[in-house]
Scaffold this active site. Sequence first.
Site, mmCIF file in Angstrom:
data_model
loop_
_atom_site.group_PDB
_atom_site.id
_atom_site.type_symbol
_atom_site.label_atom_id
_atom_site.label_comp_id
_atom_site.label_asym_id
_atom_site.label_seq_id
_atom_site.Cartn_x
_atom_site.Cartn_y
_atom_site.Cartn_z
ATOM 1 N N GLU A 274 27.510 -35.041 -15.174
ATOM 2 C CA GLU A 274 27.699 -34.878 -13.741
ATOM 3 C C GLU A 274 28.441 -34.851 -13.110
ATOM 4 O O GLU A 274 29.102 -35.789 -12.901
ATOM 5 C CB GLU A 274 26.358 -35.606 -13.300
ATOM 6 C CG GLU A 274 25.869 -34.972 -11.962
ATOM 7 C CD GLU A 274 25.784 -33.493 -12.132
ATOM 8 O OE1 GLU A 274 26.366 -32.529 -12.009
ATOM 9 O OE2 GLU A 274 24.444 -32.656 -12.150
ATOM 10 N N ASN A 275 29.235 -33.484 -12.605
ATOM 11 C CA ASN A 275 29.915 -33.250 -11.557
ATOM 12 C C ASN A 275 31.609 -33.872 -12.960
ATOM 13 O O ASN A 275 32.531 -33.793 -12.015
ATOM 14 C CB ASN A 275 30.175 -34.690 -10.294
ATOM 15 C CG ASN A 275 28.612 -33.818 -9.230
ATOM 16 O OD1 ASN A 275 28.750 -32.615 -9.487
ATOM 17 N ND2 ASN A 275 28.623 -34.903 -8.724
ATOM 18 N N GLY A 347 23.493 -29.238 -15.374
ATOM 19 C CA GLY A 347 22.377 -30.014 -14.852
ATOM 20 C C GLY A 347 20.955 -29.523 -13.330
ATOM 21 O O GLY A 347 19.974 -29.619 -13.263
ATOM 22 N N ASP A 348 22.155 -28.617 -12.110
ATOM 23 C CA ASP A 348 21.562 -28.268 -10.975
ATOM 24 C C ASP A 348 21.207 -26.432 -11.421
ATOM 25 O O ASP A 348 21.084 -26.045 -10.554
ATOM 26 C CB ASP A 348 22.909 -27.704 -9.961
ATOM 27 C CG ASP A 348 23.400 -27.819 -10.905
ATOM 28 O OD1 ASP A 348 24.011 -27.130 -11.827
ATOM 29 O OD2 ASP A 348 24.954 -27.609 -9.259
ATOM 30 N N HIS A 469 30.460 -1.059 -20.647
ATOM 31 C CA HIS A 469 29.525 -0.698 -19.801
ATOM 32 C C HIS A 469 29.456 -1.767 -18.208
ATOM 33 O O HIS A 469 30.513 -2.412 -18.514
ATOM 34 C CB HIS A 469 27.755 -1.324 -20.523
ATOM 35 C CG HIS A 469 28.254 -3.137 -20.112
ATOM 36 N ND1 HIS A 469 28.120 -3.854 -18.667
ATOM 37 C CD2 HIS A 469 27.708 -3.497 -21.757
ATOM 38 C CE1 HIS A 469 28.252 -4.691 -19.617
ATOM 39 N NE2 HIS A 469 28.040 -5.202 -20.673
ATOM 40 N N PHE A 472 25.797 -2.091 -15.581
ATOM 41 C CA PHE A 472 24.651 -0.716 -16.938
ATOM 42 C C PHE A 472 24.416 0.159 -17.630
ATOM 43 O O PHE A 472 24.106 0.960 -18.194
ATOM 44 C CB PHE A 472 23.314 -1.719 -16.610
ATOM 45 C CG PHE A 472 22.984 -2.894 -15.983
ATOM 46 C CD1 PHE A 472 23.586 -3.812 -16.729
ATOM 47 C CD2 PHE A 472 22.960 -3.022 -14.958
ATOM 48 C CE1 PHE A 472 24.009 -5.168 -16.659
ATOM 49 C CE2 PHE A 472 23.342 -4.320 -14.416
ATOM 50 C CZ PHE A 472 23.682 -6.063 -15.516
ATOM 51 N N ASP A 488 31.966 -6.556 -21.921
ATOM 52 C CA ASP A 488 31.926 -5.300 -21.585
ATOM 53 C C ASP A 488 31.517 -4.076 -22.984
ATOM 54 O O ASP A 488 31.404 -2.741 -22.449
ATOM 55 C CB ASP A 488 32.232 -4.697 -20.027
ATOM 56 C CG ASP A 488 31.576 -5.440 -19.027
ATOM 57 O OD1 ASP A 488 30.991 -6.085 -18.615
ATOM 58 O OD2 ASP A 488 32.569 -4.686 -17.484
ATOM 59 N N HIS A 516 19.900 5.655 -25.044
ATOM 60 C CA HIS A 516 20.053 6.747 -24.380
ATOM 61 C C HIS A 516 19.102 7.143 -23.125
ATOM 62 O O HIS A 516 17.659 6.667 -23.579
ATOM 63 C CB HIS A 516 20.534 8.127 -25.151
ATOM 64 C CG HIS A 516 19.443 8.310 -25.607
ATOM 65 N ND1 HIS A 516 17.947 9.144 -25.648
ATOM 66 C CD2 HIS A 516 18.748 7.775 -27.233
ATOM 67 C CE1 HIS A 516 17.447 8.894 -26.608
ATOM 68 N NE2 HIS A 516 17.864 8.219 -27.654
HETATM 69 O O1 AHR Z 1 27.373 -3.241 -16.655
HETATM 70 C C1 AHR Z 1 27.026 -4.410 -16.136
HETATM 71 C C2 AHR Z 1 28.191 -4.738 -15.322
HETATM 72 O O2 AHR Z 1 28.981 -4.382 -14.277
HETATM 73 C C3 AHR Z 1 29.084 -4.907 -16.241
HETATM 74 O O3 AHR Z 1 29.635 -6.450 -16.839
HETATM 75 C C4 AHR Z 1 30.225 -4.950 -15.501
HETATM 76 O O4 AHR Z 1 32.003 -5.111 -15.316
HETATM 77 C C5 AHR Z 1 29.783 -4.603 -13.781
HETATM 78 O O5 AHR Z 1 30.019 -5.443 -12.417
HETATM 79 O O1 AHR Z 2 29.165 -31.569 -13.878
HETATM 80 C C1 AHR Z 2 29.315 -30.692 -14.125
HETATM 81 C C2 AHR Z 2 27.669 -29.628 -13.755
HETATM 82 O O2 AHR Z 2 28.621 -29.948 -11.835
HETATM 83 C C3 AHR Z 2 27.297 -30.033 -14.545
HETATM 84 O O3 AHR Z 2 26.186 -29.353 -15.178
HETATM 85 C C4 AHR Z 2 26.316 -29.434 -12.546
HETATM 86 O O4 AHR Z 2 25.354 -29.660 -13.176
HETATM 87 C C5 AHR Z 2 26.898 -29.530 -11.526
HETATM 88 O O5 AHR Z 2 27.467 -28.265 -11.065
#
Ligand code: AHR
Ligand code: AHR
Length: 551
Positions: A274-275, A347-348, A469, A472, A488, A516
């Site tokens: 954590e952190n 964790g968050d 993509h 999308f 992508d 498609h």
């Molecule tokens: O196609 C979805 C997302 O759109 C791609 O990952 C990103 O390049 C764009 O923001």
């Molecule tokens: O410790 C890294 C990350 O920091 C934890 O997974 C998250 O809870 C926080 O943002």
Amino acid sequence: MAADLGTVTGASPGDRRPPRVTTSFPNGRSDSTMTARPRLRHTRRGLLALAATVTLALGGLLASGASSPSRAATQEPCDIYAAASTPCVAAHSTTRALYAAYDGPLYQVKRASDGATTNVYPLSTGGYANSATQDSFCANTYCSITEIYDQSGNGNNLTDAPAGGAAGGPDILANAAAAPTTAGGHKVYGVFISPGMGYRDDSTKNIATGNASEGEYAVLDGTHYDNGCCFDYGNAETNNDDDGAGAMEAIYFGTENAWGYGSGNGPWIMADMENGLFSGSAVHLNSGDPTTSYRFTTAMIEGGANQWAILGGNADSGSLATDYSGVRPSGYNPMKKQGAIILGIGGDNSDSSAGTFYEGVMTSGYPSATTEAAVQANIVSVGYANYTLPSNPFTSGKEISLQATTPCCTSDYITGNYPSGDEVGLDAVTSSSSTTVKKDATWIVEPGLANSNCVSFKSANGSGDYIRHYNFELYLEPNDGTGQFALDATFCPRAGNSGSNYSFMSYNYSYKYIRHYNYIGYVASDGGSNTWDASSLWYEDTTWAVATAWS
Ligand code: AHR
Ligand code: AHR
């Protein structure tokens, strides 16, 4: 081709394009949380009886399992931990039983077509997952993994992670078909986590809290990772918030280097306390923690009173290296573990990370080196290996054309610079088509720009452009060298969603496949907020035949 374009609005005459949609950030959060508990045929009493009868003969441990197709090993990882008095208090795997006597459900899948769920069991007691259950249940639709059952008898099942301090929720559920692999020669599935996905259990039993000791291991895909926070498996906050230093103790895997990092470019096995992601006791670099990227990687974290360790190695061979063993980082002694369990998130609920999980456990007590060595030997005996598609046509350098399978469109092929500009759409290619059209409908298979276990499709028209993509929708564009482009432009060939041929899963949006729709190319989920996510015809539109190259 017979195109019914009557529903397209805002398009000029002769233009088959549907109106461009510009805002379409991830949908797919529509899968509801499943709360059903498993039908646990394996009782706690059975587990206790098992623990009483296992022996500690190491020779027996090392000999376990590998030769038996039914895998009636005398000792699986949690038997080994139990015999050493550091029992599993959570045991999760979509690939196999982690106790020799376990015959309960491994995981639950839910299909998009009717919302029904089913459980996947081992093929035999103590055996590998019966993936045929999933394959038949999920035919002609999309399935997500809704629950990963705890085999320890504590009911510490992982379900859809709720919103947390860092990100809303519930998180996206993993595509059940995203990570085919083989274990002991059997086709099984792992848990493929893309950003936005995650699992959690905030109400656990017997998981270490406070400064109590525990061990954790996970078998991961060492080639699938990113630098987002945080692809974790292990102990976290019960309130989904960042509760400060020491509130977590989880395995982290990836290249997030804002906190700690090891030698080389990563990925690294680190501890999320954590952190901070820690590669040793220092806050940033601990060069003893190596880049570890075996296709199948064993990652372990052990945590006790002002003592913790990182162990890592190849899940397919050899022994584990101790990458760190020593005192806690400053500010992390004593620990304040809360005992929730997370998979694929921080964790968050920080959910911008990627990775693939095959199996993992959490123990009560700090496992000995001898015990961890025996567990690694057992993991190696599984023989995790890549799954190869039937008559796999996606070999590097091969030129192919990709033919639609939907009844409307079986004369049509994925074509670049079509219907206009840099778009990718469906064109009716014939032997009398121009050379230009034939080249635009021919694709060179290349190792995936973001992961060589998947592919990228380079145009054979000489431009060097790739299918990628964006919002999308599919485009034919030059590789700009960015990590985003690589993601992508990477697609993972999978068994066809209609039960034959092939489908192409987006690497970074693994709940979407090349589809498609109104003759335009997209990546689409089975149901979702974009028009092209329509469930109608989804499995046909996302299934492609591999044809002889047109050029
Ligand atoms: O196609 C979805 C997302 O759109 C791609 O990952 C990103 O390049 C764009 O923001
Ligand atoms: O410790 C890294 C990350 O920091 C934890 O997974 C998250 O809870 C926080 O943002």
